[in-house]
Motif scaffolding. Structure first.
Motif, PDB file in Angstrom:
ATOM      1  N   PHE A   1      45.192  37.417  27.288  1.00 33.05           N
ATOM      2  CA  PHE A   1      45.208  38.001  25.948  1.00 33.05           C
ATOM      3  C   PHE A   1      43.809  38.479  25.549  1.00 33.05           C
ATOM      4  O   PHE A   1      43.641  39.602  25.067  1.00 33.05           O
ATOM      5  N   VAL A   2      42.814  37.626  25.762  1.00 33.10           N
ATOM      6  CA  VAL A   2      41.432  37.989  25.407  1.00 33.10           C
ATOM      7  C   VAL A   2      40.965  39.181  26.240  1.00 33.10           C
ATOM      8  O   VAL A   2      40.371  40.127  25.726  1.00 33.10           O
ATOM      9  N   GLY A   3      41.258  39.161  27.529  1.00 32.30           N
ATOM     10  CA  GLY A   3      40.865  40.265  28.396  1.00 32.30           C
ATOM     11  C   GLY A   3      41.514  41.576  28.017  1.00 32.30           C
ATOM     12  O   GLY A   3      40.893  42.641  28.095  1.00 32.30           O
ATOM     13  N   ARG A   4      42.773  41.503  27.567  1.00 31.22           N
ATOM     14  CA  ARG A   4      43.498  42.725  27.204  1.00 31.22           C
ATOM     15  C   ARG A   4      42.951  43.360  25.928  1.00 31.22           C
ATOM     16  O   ARG A   4      43.116  44.558  25.712  1.00 31.22           O
ATOM     17  N   ILE A   5      42.306  42.576  25.078  1.00 32.24           N
ATOM     18  CA  ILE A   5      41.631  43.165  23.919  1.00 32.24           C
ATOM     19  C   ILE A   5      40.558  44.133  24.415  1.00 32.24           C
ATOM     20  O   ILE A   5      40.407  45.240  23.903  1.00 32.24           O
ATOM     21  N   GLY A   6      39.827  43.702  25.443  1.00 36.46           N
ATOM     22  CA  GLY A   6      38.806  44.561  26.036  1.00 36.46           C
ATOM     23  C   GLY A   6      39.397  45.803  26.670  1.00 36.46           C
ATOM     24  O   GLY A   6      38.849  46.906  26.527  1.00 36.46           O
ATOM     25  N   CYS A   7      40.515  45.643  27.370  1.00 34.88           N
ATOM     26  CA  CYS A   7      41.178  46.805  27.987  1.00 34.88           C
ATOM     27  C   CYS A   7      41.620  47.804  26.925  1.00 34.88           C
ATOM     28  O   CYS A   7      41.447  49.012  27.089  1.00 34.88           O
ATOM     29  N   PHE A   8      42.186  47.298  25.833  1.00 33.71           N
ATOM     30  CA  PHE A   8      42.634  48.164  24.745  1.00 33.71           C
ATOM     31  C   PHE A   8      41.456  48.924  24.135  1.00 33.71           C
ATOM     32  O   PHE A   8      41.570  50.107  23.802  1.00 33.71           O
ATOM     33  N   SER A   9      40.317  48.256  24.019  1.00 32.74           N
ATOM     34  CA  SER A   9      39.141  48.889  23.414  1.00 32.74           C
ATOM     35  C   SER A   9      38.609  50.056  24.239  1.00 32.74           C
ATOM     36  O   SER A   9      37.857  50.881  23.741  1.00 32.74           O
ATOM     37  N   MET A  10      39.018  50.122  25.502  1.00 30.36           N
ATOM     38  CA  MET A  10      38.542  51.194  26.391  1.00 30.36           C
ATOM     39  C   MET A  10      39.297  52.499  26.189  1.00 30.36           C
ATOM     40  O   MET A  10      38.830  53.567  26.606  1.00 30.36           O
ATOM     41  N   GLY A  11      40.476  52.447  25.578  1.00 29.54           N
ATOM     42  CA  GLY A  11      41.269  53.667  25.432  1.00 29.54           C
ATOM     43  C   GLY A  11      41.654  54.228  26.783  1.00 29.54           C
ATOM     44  O   GLY A  11      42.079  53.491  27.673  1.00 29.54           O
ATOM     45  N   ILE A  12      41.462  55.531  26.971  1.00 29.20           N
ATOM     46  CA  ILE A  12      41.823  56.149  28.252  1.00 29.20           C
ATOM     47  C   ILE A  12      40.731  55.978  29.310  1.00 29.20           C
ATOM     48  O   ILE A  12      40.888  56.436  30.447  1.00 29.20           O
ATOM     49  N   ASP A  13      39.615  55.337  28.959  1.00 26.87           N
ATOM     50  CA  ASP A  13      38.578  55.075  29.953  1.00 26.87           C
ATOM     51  C   ASP A  13      38.988  53.961  30.906  1.00 26.87           C
ATOM     52  O   ASP A  13      38.347  53.749  31.931  1.00 26.87           O
ATOM     53  N   GLU A  14      40.024  53.229  30.551  1.00 27.14           N
ATOM     54  CA  GLU A  14      40.592  52.193  31.416  1.00 27.14           C
ATOM     55  C   GLU A  14      42.004  52.637  31.781  1.00 27.14           C
ATOM     56  O   GLU A  14      42.790  52.969  30.899  1.00 27.14           O
ATOM     57  N   PRO A  15      42.348  52.683  33.075  1.00 26.54           N
ATOM     58  CA  PRO A  15      43.668  53.208  33.485  1.00 26.54           C
ATOM     59  C   PRO A  15      44.820  52.262  33.181  1.00 26.54           C
ATOM     60  O   PRO A  15      45.614  51.916  34.056  1.00 26.54           O
ATOM     61  N   THR A  16      44.893  51.820  31.925  1.00 26.75           N
ATOM     62  CA  THR A  16      45.984  50.933  31.514  1.00 26.75           C
ATOM     63  C   THR A  16      46.778  51.543  30.367  1.00 26.75           C
ATOM     64  O   THR A  16      47.610  50.849  29.770  1.00 26.75           O
ATOM     65  N   TYR A  17      46.503  52.800  30.059  1.00 26.30           N
ATOM     66  CA  TYR A  17      47.195  53.462  28.949  1.00 26.30           C
ATOM     67  C   TYR A  17      48.563  53.967  29.404  1.00 26.30           C
ATOM     68  O   TYR A  17      48.864  54.027  30.600  1.00 26.30           O
ATOM     69  N   GLY A  18      49.385  54.336  28.415  1.00 24.93           N
ATOM     70  CA  GLY A  18      50.735  54.771  28.722  1.00 24.93           C
ATOM     71  C   GLY A  18      50.904  56.275  28.712  1.00 24.93           C
ATOM     72  O   GLY A  18      49.951  57.034  28.475  1.00 24.93           O
ATOM     73  N   THR A  19      52.117  56.694  28.969  1.00 24.89           N
ATOM     74  CA  THR A  19      52.440  58.120  28.947  1.00 24.89           C
ATOM     75  C   THR A  19      52.570  58.594  27.496  1.00 24.89           C
ATOM     76  O   THR A  19      52.590  57.800  26.564  1.00 24.89           O
ATOM     77  N   GLU A  20      52.677  59.896  27.332  1.00 24.17           N
ATOM     78  CA  GLU A  20      52.858  60.464  25.994  1.00 24.17           C
ATOM     79  C   GLU A  20      54.192  60.027  25.406  1.00 24.17           C
ATOM     80  O   GLU A  20      55.172  59.816  26.129  1.00 24.17           O
ATOM     81  N   THR A  21      54.210  59.875  24.094  1.00 21.85           N
ATOM     82  CA  THR A  21      55.438  59.466  23.417  1.00 21.85           C
ATOM     83  C   THR A  21      55.490  60.048  22.010  1.00 21.85           C
ATOM     84  O   THR A  21      54.449  60.273  21.383  1.00 21.85           O
ATOM     85  N   SER A  22      56.707  60.292  21.545  1.00 26.63           N
ATOM     86  CA  SER A  22      56.903  60.741  20.162  1.00 26.63           C
ATOM     87  C   SER A  22      57.246  59.562  19.264  1.00 26.63           C
ATOM     88  O   SER A  22      57.496  59.728  18.068  1.00 26.63           O
ATOM     89  N   SER A  23      57.275  58.366  19.839  1.00 27.83           N
ATOM     90  CA  SER A  23      57.595  57.155  19.089  1.00 27.83           C
ATOM     91  C   SER A  23      56.531  56.883  18.027  1.00 27.83           C
ATOM     92  O   SER A  23      55.364  57.268  18.176  1.00 27.83           O
ATOM     93  N   PHE A  24      56.931  56.177  16.977  1.00 27.42           N
ATOM     94  CA  PHE A  24      55.984  55.800  15.926  1.00 27.42           C
ATOM     95  C   PHE A  24      54.915  54.839  16.459  1.00 27.42           C
ATOM     96  O   PHE A  24      53.881  54.617  15.820  1.00 27.42           O
ATOM     97  N   LEU A  25      55.160  54.280  17.629  1.00 23.76           N
ATOM     98  CA  LEU A  25      54.202  53.370  18.242  1.00 23.76           C
ATOM     99  C   LEU A  25      53.069  54.105  18.951  1.00 23.76           C
ATOM    100  O   LEU A  25      52.071  53.498  19.334  1.00 23.76           O
ATOM    101  N   GLY A  26      53.223  55.406  19.140  1.00 21.13           N
ATOM    102  CA  GLY A  26      52.223  56.189  19.855  1.00 21.13           C
ATOM    103  C   GLY A  26      50.867  56.159  19.176  1.00 21.13           C
ATOM    104  O   GLY A  26      50.760  56.158  17.955  1.00 21.13           O
ATOM    105  N   MET A  27      49.802  56.149  19.989  1.00 17.83           N
ATOM    106  CA  MET A  27      48.431  56.120  19.476  1.00 17.83           C
ATOM    107  C   MET A  27      47.558  57.105  20.233  1.00 17.83           C
ATOM    108  O   MET A  27      47.785  57.356  21.429  1.00 17.83           O
ATOM    109  N   ASP A  28      46.577  57.644  19.550  1.00 21.80           N
ATOM    110  CA  ASP A  28      45.557  58.484  20.186  1.00 21.80           C
ATOM    111  C   ASP A  28      44.518  57.535  20.774  1.00 21.80           C
ATOM    112  O   ASP A  28      43.740  56.904  20.054  1.00 21.80           O
TER     113      ASP A  28
END
Length: 256
Positions: A130-157
C-alpha cells in the motif's frame, strides 16, 4: 500537456528534481519490516531465528531475480537491446512476490524446513504494498503502472492529458479490502500456510484481471508476463484453490 498536470509529484533538492516514488519505496520496506516485528512479538515461532533469517535471505534473493525477470519480459520487443542498467532499473512486485516464493521454497528444501512460513508475512506485505503504491501513483505516466484510456468517471489525467484508469488507486483500494479480510479471519482455524496462499491467489487474481485495462505488450498468446506469472501461481497453488472451492460448496450445501 504535462505542464497542466500535477503528475508526477516531485521535490527539489540541490537544484535537481526527484520523484517521491523513491522515498515511498524506502518507507514501504521500513514500515513493512517494523509491522513484521510488531506482529512477531509474543508469538511462538516454530521456525528457529537462524532458519527464519535463511528464509528471509531466500525471499530477498528470489524477489531480486524475479522482479527483474518478469519486468523485462513486460516489454519483449526491448529484449534485443537489454543492458545491465535497464535490467537493474526494471522491477515489478508481481515478479518479486513470485521470485520470493520460489526463493523461500528452495532455501527451505536446503535447510530442511518443512513448516509453512508465510502466514506471518501477509499483513506486513499488504502494508508495504500500500505504501509503495502511493509512490507509484505519484509518478503518473512516468511509471508504467497506469491504465488505458477510459470515459468512466474514474478516469484521471496522469500527466499526458488523457483520462486513464488510475490502476494504482484501484490496487490500493483492493489492498485495503484484503487487509480487512485478513483481519476478519485472524482467529479463524485455518491450516498453517493457508493465509499466505490465500493472499497470493487473491493478489495475483487481481493483477491478472487488472492487466487487461493496462497498455501491456503481449509475451505469448496475447497475454503479458504479468498474466503468465499469475497463471504460474494458480497452477502452483491449484490444490489449495480446489480445496477452498470444495469447502465453500460444502458449507453452502450445509446451510442450504
Amino acid at each position: 500537456m504535462k505542464a497542466n498536470s500535477v503528475f508526477p509529484f516531485q521535490f527539489e533538492l540541490f537544484g535537481n528534481l526527484y520523484h517521491y516514488h523513491y522515498l515511498f519505496e524506502t518507507l514501504a520496506f521500513i514500515i513493512g519490516v517494523r509491522v513484521y516485528y510488531y506482529l512477531k512479538k509474543g508469538l511462538a515461532d516454530p521456525i528457529s531465528d537462524e532458519n527464519r533469517l535463511w528464509i528471509m535471505l531466500g525471499a530477498m534473493l528470489g524477489a531480486l531475480i524475479g522482479s527483474r525477470l518478469v519486468a523485462v519480459l513486460e516489454t519483449p520487443q526491448a529484449l534485443a537491446h537489454l543492458t545491465l542498467s535497464v535490467l537493474y532499473q526494471s522491477k515489478t512486485i508481481v515478479g518479486g512476490l513470485m521470485g520470493g516464493l520460489f526463493g523461500v521454497e528452495i532455501i527451505k528444501k536446503i535447510i530442511g524446513v518443512n513448516i509453512a512460513s508465510g502466514d506471518i508475512y501477509v499483513v506486513p506485505i499488504l502494508v508495504a504494498l500500500f505504501v509503495g503504491r502511493i509512490g507509484c501513483f505519484s509518478m503518473g505516466i512516468d511509471e508504467p503502472t497506469y491504465g488505458t484510456e477510459t470515459s468512466s468517471f474514474l478516469g484521471m489525467d496522469l500527466g499526458d492529458g488523457l483520462k486513464r484508469h488510475p490502476i494504482m488507486l484501484y490496487e490500493m483500494f483492493y489492498l485495503v479490502l484484503l487487509f480487512f479480510l485478513f483481519r476478519l479471519i485472524k482467529n479463524a482455524s485455518l491450516i498453517n500456510g493457508d493465509r499466505f496462499k490465500l493472499f497470493m491467489v487473491m493478489y495475483f487474481l487481481f493483477r491478472f484481471l487488472i492487466e487487461f485495462i493496462k497498455p501491456y505488450q503481449p509475451l505469448c498468446l496475447h497475454l503479458s508476463s504479468i498474466h503468465w506469472s499469475a497463471i504460474v501461481i494458480f497452477i502452483y497453488y491449484y490444490k489449495f484453490i480446489f480445496r477452498m472451492v470444495d469447502s465453500i460448496f460444502i458449507k453452502n450445501r450445509q446451510h442450504g
